[in-house]
Design an enzyme around this catalytic site. Structure first.
Site, PDB file in Angstrom:
ATOM      1  N   LYS A  41       0.832  -1.213   0.000  1.00 13.33           N
ATOM      2  CA  LYS A  41       0.000   0.000   0.000  1.00 13.33           C
ATOM      3  C   LYS A  41       0.866   1.262   0.000  1.00 13.33           C
ATOM      4  O   LYS A  41       0.624   2.200  -0.756  1.00 13.33           O
ATOM      5  CB  LYS A  41      -0.940   0.013   1.221  1.00 13.33           C
ATOM      6  CG  LYS A  41      -1.842  -1.212   1.297  1.00 13.33           C
ATOM      7  CD  LYS A  41      -2.728  -1.216   2.518  1.00 13.33           C
ATOM      8  CE  LYS A  41      -2.001  -1.345   3.845  1.00 13.33           C
ATOM      9  NZ  LYS A  41      -1.350  -2.662   4.088  1.00 13.33           N
ATOM     10  N   ARG A 120      -9.677   0.076   9.478  1.00  9.29           N
ATOM     11  CA  ARG A 120      -9.316  -1.339   9.541  1.00  9.29           C
ATOM     12  C   ARG A 120     -10.410  -2.184  10.161  1.00  9.29           C
ATOM     13  O   ARG A 120     -10.291  -3.415  10.181  1.00  9.29           O
ATOM     14  CB  ARG A 120      -8.066  -1.503  10.410  1.00  9.29           C
ATOM     15  CG  ARG A 120      -6.777  -1.520   9.640  1.00  9.29           C
ATOM     16  CD  ARG A 120      -5.680  -1.644  10.659  1.00  9.29           C
ATOM     17  NE  ARG A 120      -4.486  -2.217  10.160  1.00  9.29           N
ATOM     18  CZ  ARG A 120      -3.460  -1.512   9.673  1.00  9.29           C
ATOM     19  NH1 ARG A 120      -3.544  -0.227   9.549  1.00  9.29           N
ATOM     20  NH2 ARG A 120      -2.379  -2.132   9.294  1.00  9.29           N
ATOM     21  N   ARG A 159      11.664  -6.031   4.001  1.00  7.36           N
ATOM     22  CA  ARG A 159      11.528  -4.567   4.060  1.00  7.36           C
ATOM     23  C   ARG A 159      12.563  -3.962   5.018  1.00  7.36           C
ATOM     24  O   ARG A 159      12.800  -4.456   6.113  1.00  7.36           O
ATOM     25  CB  ARG A 159      10.135  -4.178   4.545  1.00  7.36           C
ATOM     26  CG  ARG A 159      10.049  -2.654   4.772  1.00  7.36           C
ATOM     27  CD  ARG A 159       8.680  -2.127   4.986  1.00  7.36           C
ATOM     28  NE  ARG A 159       7.849  -2.954   5.802  1.00  7.36           N
ATOM     29  CZ  ARG A 159       6.533  -2.850   5.824  1.00  7.36           C
ATOM     30  NH1 ARG A 159       5.933  -1.966   5.065  1.00  7.36           N
ATOM     31  NH2 ARG A 159       5.830  -3.629   6.609  1.00  7.36           N
ATOM     32  N   ARG A 192      11.596  -2.696  10.844  1.00 13.33           N
ATOM     33  CA  ARG A 192      10.550  -2.297  11.784  1.00 13.33           C
ATOM     34  C   ARG A 192      10.347  -3.394  12.830  1.00 13.33           C
ATOM     35  O   ARG A 192      10.389  -4.569  12.499  1.00 13.33           O
ATOM     36  CB  ARG A 192       9.229  -2.095  11.029  1.00 13.33           C
ATOM     37  CG  ARG A 192       9.074  -0.726  10.436  1.00 13.33           C
ATOM     38  CD  ARG A 192       7.910  -0.576   9.484  1.00 13.33           C
ATOM     39  NE  ARG A 192       6.647  -1.194   9.853  1.00 13.33           N
ATOM     40  CZ  ARG A 192       5.526  -1.061   9.139  1.00 13.33           C
ATOM     41  NH1 ARG A 192       5.515  -0.337   8.034  1.00 13.33           N
ATOM     42  NH2 ARG A 192       4.418  -1.661   9.514  1.00 13.33           N
ATOM     43  N   ARG A 203      -0.094  -9.710  13.097  1.00 10.31           N
ATOM     44  CA  ARG A 203      -0.699  -8.715  12.188  1.00 10.31           C
ATOM     45  C   ARG A 203      -1.591  -9.399  11.144  1.00 10.31           C
ATOM     46  O   ARG A 203      -2.664  -8.902  10.829  1.00 10.31           O
ATOM     47  CB  ARG A 203       0.395  -7.911  11.482  1.00 10.31           C
ATOM     48  CG  ARG A 203       1.014  -6.864  12.383  1.00 10.31           C
ATOM     49  CD  ARG A 203       2.339  -6.406  11.856  1.00 10.31           C
ATOM     50  NE  ARG A 203       2.240  -5.615  10.643  1.00 10.31           N
ATOM     51  CZ  ARG A 203       3.268  -5.390   9.823  1.00 10.31           C
ATOM     52  NH1 ARG A 203       4.453  -5.898  10.095  1.00 10.31           N
ATOM     53  NH2 ARG A 203       3.110  -4.654   8.759  1.00 10.31           N
TER      54      ARG A 203
END
Ligand code: AP5
Length: 247
Positions: A41, A120, A159, A192, A203
């Site tokens: 996203k 969400r 990432r 992260r 998650r």
């Protein structure tokens, strides 16, 4: 190519104002980006803004800015939110809705917006609906990105983010020129907390438990567009661009 707007008002909230919002786009877009963690996203938001303008309103970025101490002392509600985020759990609806409500000016900004990470849950979607109606803003499109779980795990696992300028990288698909160093500002790249395996699992569970009612909420309103997010960022953007230009 569009100017990447300053996001001070969004990231800091309260009375903060954007310093250099840049020229107003001819068509201000009002778009929601939905999809599982790591589907891309934020990556698509950057490409959309470069091509069409709008401001990237990510609730995750607001929490990360608070975590890095960008907004001064952290309130008890924010402390609780940061704990949930680190574990990979959703932050409570009340905290997230308050956070967006405090930034409601961003929903009627002349630059338009790409909301990423909010809503969400069904309750958040209803709260947003009320805020948009009060601001006199209509959504142009809601884009729901989908991808297979193994692809999502590969994207999240690789990432890395720059500590200083927050630019995103991927160890395989978007590697920095020098390992561990940001191409843009020379800052240190880090992983992260919530991209570590345990938090990613939580998650994905949270996503599975809450996403469907949000998707159905927007499908019923006739603004939902599903996009298969497999393929390169450029290929996914081509599909996104085609959807947006057709609305
Ligand atoms: P948030 O920051 O919103 O995280 P997220 O939804 O989990 O999304 P990500 O930022 O992880 O992924 P992305 O889809 O933007 O992927 P990206 O483009 O970076 O939220 C974080 C936390 O905050 C939540 O867990 C929760 O605790 C809290 N929170 C936030 N909002 C909340 C709310 N409304 N309610 C409750 N809690 C809330 O891409 C990922 C990687 O893949 C990158 O390395 C990228 O380079 C690579 N990549 C992207 N696209 C491609 C592609 N096409 N091919 C190959 N690689 C790609």
């Amino acid at each position: 190519m569009h100017h990447y707007p300053d996001r001070t008002a969004w990231l800091q909230g309260g009375n903060a104002r954007c310093i250099d919002p840049g020229p107003t786009p001819r068509r201000p877009w009002h778009v929601l980006l939905l999809g599982p963690p790591g589907v891309g996203k934020g990556t698509q938001a950057e490409l959309i803004i470069e091509s069409l303008g709008a401001c990237h309103l990510s609730t995750g970025d607001v929490f990360r800015a608070a975590h890095h101490g960008c907004n001064g002392p952290v309130s008890p509600a924010m402390q609780e939110a940061l704990g949930a985020m680190k574990r990979g759990e959703l932050v409570s609806d009340a905290t997230v809705v308050n956070l967006v409500r405090e930034r409601v000016g961003c929903l009627c900004c002349a630059h338009g917006f790409l909301l990423d990470g909010f809503p969400r849950t069904r309750d958040q979607a209803e709260a947003l609906d009320g805020m948009l109606a009060a601001a006199g803003t209509r959504l142009d499109a809601v884009i729901n990105y989908t991808a297979a779980e193994e692809e999502i795990l590969a994207r999240v696992g690789g990432r890395r983010v720059c500590r200083r300028c927050k630019r995103g990288y991927h160890l395989d698909h978007k590697a920095p020129r020098t390992p561990g160093v940001c191409d843009a500002c020379g800052g240190e790249l880090y992983q992260r907390d919530d991209d570590r395996a345990e938090a990613v699992h939580t998650r994905l569970e949270a996503y599975r438990a809450t996403a469907r009612p949000v998707v159905e909420f927007y499908r019923a309103k006739g603004v939902l567009h599903e996009i298969d997010a497999h393929g390169s960022p450029g290929q996914v953007f081509e599909k996104t661009h085609a959807v947006l230009l057709a609305v």
